[in-house]
Design a protein around this motif. Structure first.
Motif, PDB file in Angstrom:
ATOM      1  N   ALA A  49      43.995 -31.803  33.298  1.00 37.78           N
ATOM      2  CA  ALA A  49      43.568 -30.697  32.443  1.00 37.78           C
ATOM      3  C   ALA A  49      43.799 -29.394  33.181  1.00 37.78           C
ATOM      4  N   ASP A  50      44.039 -28.328  32.416  1.00 39.24           N
ATOM      5  CA  ASP A  50      44.086 -27.012  33.033  1.00 39.24           C
ATOM      6  C   ASP A  50      43.465 -25.977  32.109  1.00 39.24           C
ATOM      7  N   ILE A  51      43.182 -24.808  32.694  1.00 34.60           N
ATOM      8  CA  ILE A  51      42.484 -23.760  31.961  1.00 34.60           C
ATOM      9  C   ILE A  51      42.991 -22.423  32.456  1.00 34.60           C
ATOM     10  N   THR A  52      43.318 -21.546  31.521  1.00 37.46           N
ATOM     11  CA  THR A  52      43.802 -20.220  31.886  1.00 37.46           C
ATOM     12  C   THR A  52      42.626 -19.286  32.165  1.00 37.46           C
ATOM     13  N   SER A  53      42.948 -18.111  32.662  1.00 40.66           N
ATOM     14  CA  SER A  53      41.891 -17.133  32.912  1.00 40.66           C
ATOM     15  C   SER A  53      41.253 -16.671  31.612  1.00 40.66           C
ATOM     16  N   ALA A  60      45.384 -33.851  29.103  1.00 42.35           N
ATOM     17  CA  ALA A  60      46.209 -35.035  28.923  1.00 42.35           C
ATOM     18  C   ALA A  60      45.620 -35.865  27.785  1.00 42.35           C
ATOM     19  N   ASP A  61      46.476 -36.515  27.030  1.00 51.88           N
ATOM     20  CA  ASP A  61      45.999 -37.317  25.891  1.00 51.88           C
ATOM     21  C   ASP A  61      44.998 -38.384  26.346  1.00 51.88           C
ATOM     22  N   SER A  62      45.198 -38.918  27.527  1.00 51.79           N
ATOM     23  CA  SER A  62      44.367 -40.022  28.005  1.00 51.79           C
ATOM     24  C   SER A  62      42.925 -39.614  28.289  1.00 51.79           C
ATOM     25  N   VAL A  63      42.660 -38.311  28.411  1.00 56.05           N
ATOM     26  CA  VAL A  63      41.296 -37.874  28.738  1.00 56.05           C
ATOM     27  C   VAL A  63      40.656 -37.028  27.643  1.00 56.05           C
ATOM     28  N   LYS A  64      41.407 -36.736  26.591  1.00 59.37           N
ATOM     29  CA  LYS A  64      40.846 -35.918  25.514  1.00 59.37           C
ATOM     30  C   LYS A  64      39.598 -36.573  24.929  1.00 59.37           C
ATOM     31  N   GLY A  65      38.576 -35.753  24.737  1.00 63.56           N
ATOM     32  CA  GLY A  65      37.324 -36.255  24.188  1.00 63.56           C
ATOM     33  C   GLY A  65      36.381 -36.828  25.226  1.00 63.56           C
ATOM     34  N   ARG A  66      36.862 -37.037  26.451  1.00 67.73           N
ATOM     35  CA  ARG A  66      36.014 -37.588  27.509  1.00 67.73           C
ATOM     36  C   ARG A  66      35.809 -36.593  28.658  1.00 67.73           C
ATOM     37  N   PHE A  67      36.821 -35.810  28.957  1.00 76.48           N
ATOM     38  CA  PHE A  67      36.764 -34.842  30.055  1.00 76.48           C
ATOM     39  C   PHE A  67      36.700 -33.428  29.500  1.00 76.48           C
ATOM     40  N   THR A  68      36.001 -32.569  30.233  1.00 82.87           N
ATOM     41  CA  THR A  68      35.921 -31.157  29.881  1.00 82.87           C
ATOM     42  C   THR A  68      36.180 -30.315  31.124  1.00 82.87           C
ATOM     43  N   ILE A  69      37.108 -29.384  31.012  1.00 87.09           N
ATOM     44  CA  ILE A  69      37.382 -28.460  32.110  1.00 87.09           C
ATOM     45  C   ILE A  69      36.769 -27.103  31.770  1.00 87.09           C
ATOM     46  N   PHE A  70      36.157 -26.461  32.747  1.00 85.13           N
ATOM     47  CA  PHE A  70      35.626 -25.122  32.552  1.00 85.13           C
ATOM     48  C   PHE A  70      35.636 -24.408  33.895  1.00 85.13           C
ATOM     49  N   ARG A  71      35.481 -23.104  33.846  1.00 81.85           N
ATOM     50  CA  ARG A  71      35.573 -22.331  35.086  1.00 81.85           C
ATOM     51  C   ARG A  71      34.576 -21.190  35.089  1.00 81.85           C
ATOM     52  N   ASP A  72      34.259 -20.745  36.297  1.00 82.64           N
ATOM     53  CA  ASP A  72      33.413 -19.576  36.518  1.00 82.64           C
ATOM     54  C   ASP A  72      34.279 -18.575  37.261  1.00 82.64           C
ATOM     55  N   ASN A  73      34.802 -17.592  36.547  1.00 82.54           N
ATOM     56  CA  ASN A  73      35.726 -16.646  37.154  1.00 82.54           C
ATOM     57  C   ASN A  73      35.062 -15.815  38.251  1.00 82.54           C
ATOM     58  N   ALA A  74      33.788 -15.535  38.107  1.00 85.26           N
ATOM     59  CA  ALA A  74      33.089 -14.743  39.123  1.00 85.26           C
ATOM     60  C   ALA A  74      33.016 -15.481  40.454  1.00 85.26           C
ATOM     61  N   LYS A  75      33.019 -16.812  40.388  1.00 88.61           N
ATOM     62  CA  LYS A  75      32.933 -17.634  41.597  1.00 88.61           C
ATOM     63  C   LYS A  75      34.278 -18.249  41.980  1.00 88.61           C
ATOM     64  N   ASN A  76      35.335 -17.933  41.228  1.00 87.35           N
ATOM     65  CA  ASN A  76      36.654 -18.537  41.480  1.00 87.35           C
ATOM     66  C   ASN A  76      36.562 -20.058  41.575  1.00 87.35           C
ATOM     67  N   THR A  77      35.813 -20.635  40.667  1.00 85.64           N
ATOM     68  CA  THR A  77      35.536 -22.071  40.709  1.00 85.64           C
ATOM     69  C   THR A  77      35.909 -22.720  39.381  1.00 85.64           C
ATOM     70  N   VAL A  78      36.514 -23.893  39.484  1.00 89.49           N
ATOM     71  CA  VAL A  78      36.846 -24.678  38.308  1.00 89.49           C
ATOM     72  C   VAL A  78      36.131 -26.020  38.413  1.00 89.49           C
ATOM     73  N   TYR A  79      35.712 -26.531  37.264  1.00 85.38           N
ATOM     74  CA  TYR A  79      34.973 -27.778  37.208  1.00 85.38           C
ATOM     75  C   TYR A  79      35.691 -28.761  36.272  1.00 85.38           C
ATOM     76  N   LEU A  80      35.450 -30.036  36.511  1.00 84.54           N
ATOM     77  CA  LEU A  80      35.929 -31.073  35.608  1.00 84.54           C
ATOM     78  C   LEU A  80      34.777 -32.034  35.361  1.00 84.54           C
ATOM     79  N   GLN A  81      34.232 -31.978  34.161  1.00 82.36           N
ATOM     80  CA  GLN A  81      33.182 -32.903  33.768  1.00 82.36           C
ATOM     81  C   GLN A  81      33.840 -34.141  33.169  1.00 82.36           C
ATOM     82  N   MET A  82      33.598 -35.278  33.791  1.00 83.84           N
ATOM     83  CA  MET A  82      34.240 -36.519  33.368  1.00 83.84           C
ATOM     84  C   MET A  82      33.176 -37.478  32.848  1.00 83.84           C
TER      85      MET A  82
END
Length: 121
Positions: A49-53, A60-82
C-alpha cells in the motif's frame, strides 16, 4: 541523511491484527509518497500500500479491505494497520518514502531496514 525506522512486526495467529509504524528523520524538507512493501522468501518485493501527501491511497488487491495505510505528516510517520491476517501475509515488510531534502530540490527514495511479520498458528 534520512533514516526510516520501522516497528511493530512480530508473530500473530491467523485472523489477528498488527500495526506497523515507520518514522522518517533527518534532513527532510518534505515527503511525497510513503508506502509499505513486502518480500516473502523466494518471491519478489511487492507493493502492499502507499499514500501520497494528499492522503490518496493505493492498495494491492490481496490486502484490500483488510489493511489500512495512514500517515501523520507532522511526525513524518506512516502506519499500516493489518487486520484479518493470513499465513500468506508472512513476509518482511519494508517502509519506503520519497523525500525532498533540505539541501536540494531533488527527490530521493529511502528504504527502512525491514520488519518481519509472521502469521502462523
Amino acid at each position: 541523511q534520512v533514516q526510516l525506522r520501522e516497528s511493530g512486526g512480530g508473530l500473530v495467529q491467523p485472523g489477528g491484527s498488527l500495526r506497523l509504524s515507520c518514522a522518517a528523520s533527518g534532513s527532510i524538507r518534505s515527503i511525497n509518497t510513503m508506502g509499505w512493501y513486502r518480500q516473502a522468501p523466494g518471491k519478489q518485493r511487492e507493493l502492499v500500500a502507499d499514500i501520497t501527501s494528499g492522503i490518496s491511497t493505493n492498495y494491492a488487491d490481496s490486502v484490500k479491505g483488510r489493511f489500512t495505510i495512514f500517515r501523520d505528516n507532522a511526525k513524518n510517520t506512516v502506519y499500516l494497520q493489518m487486520n484479518s491476517l493470513k499465513p500468506e501475509d508472512t513476509a518482511v515488510y519494508y517502509c519506503n518514502a520519497d523525500v525532498f531534502l533540505v539541501t536540494d530540490y531533488s527527490k530521493y527514495a529511502y528504504w527502512g531496514q525491514g520488519t518481519q511479520v509472521t502469521v502462523s498458528s
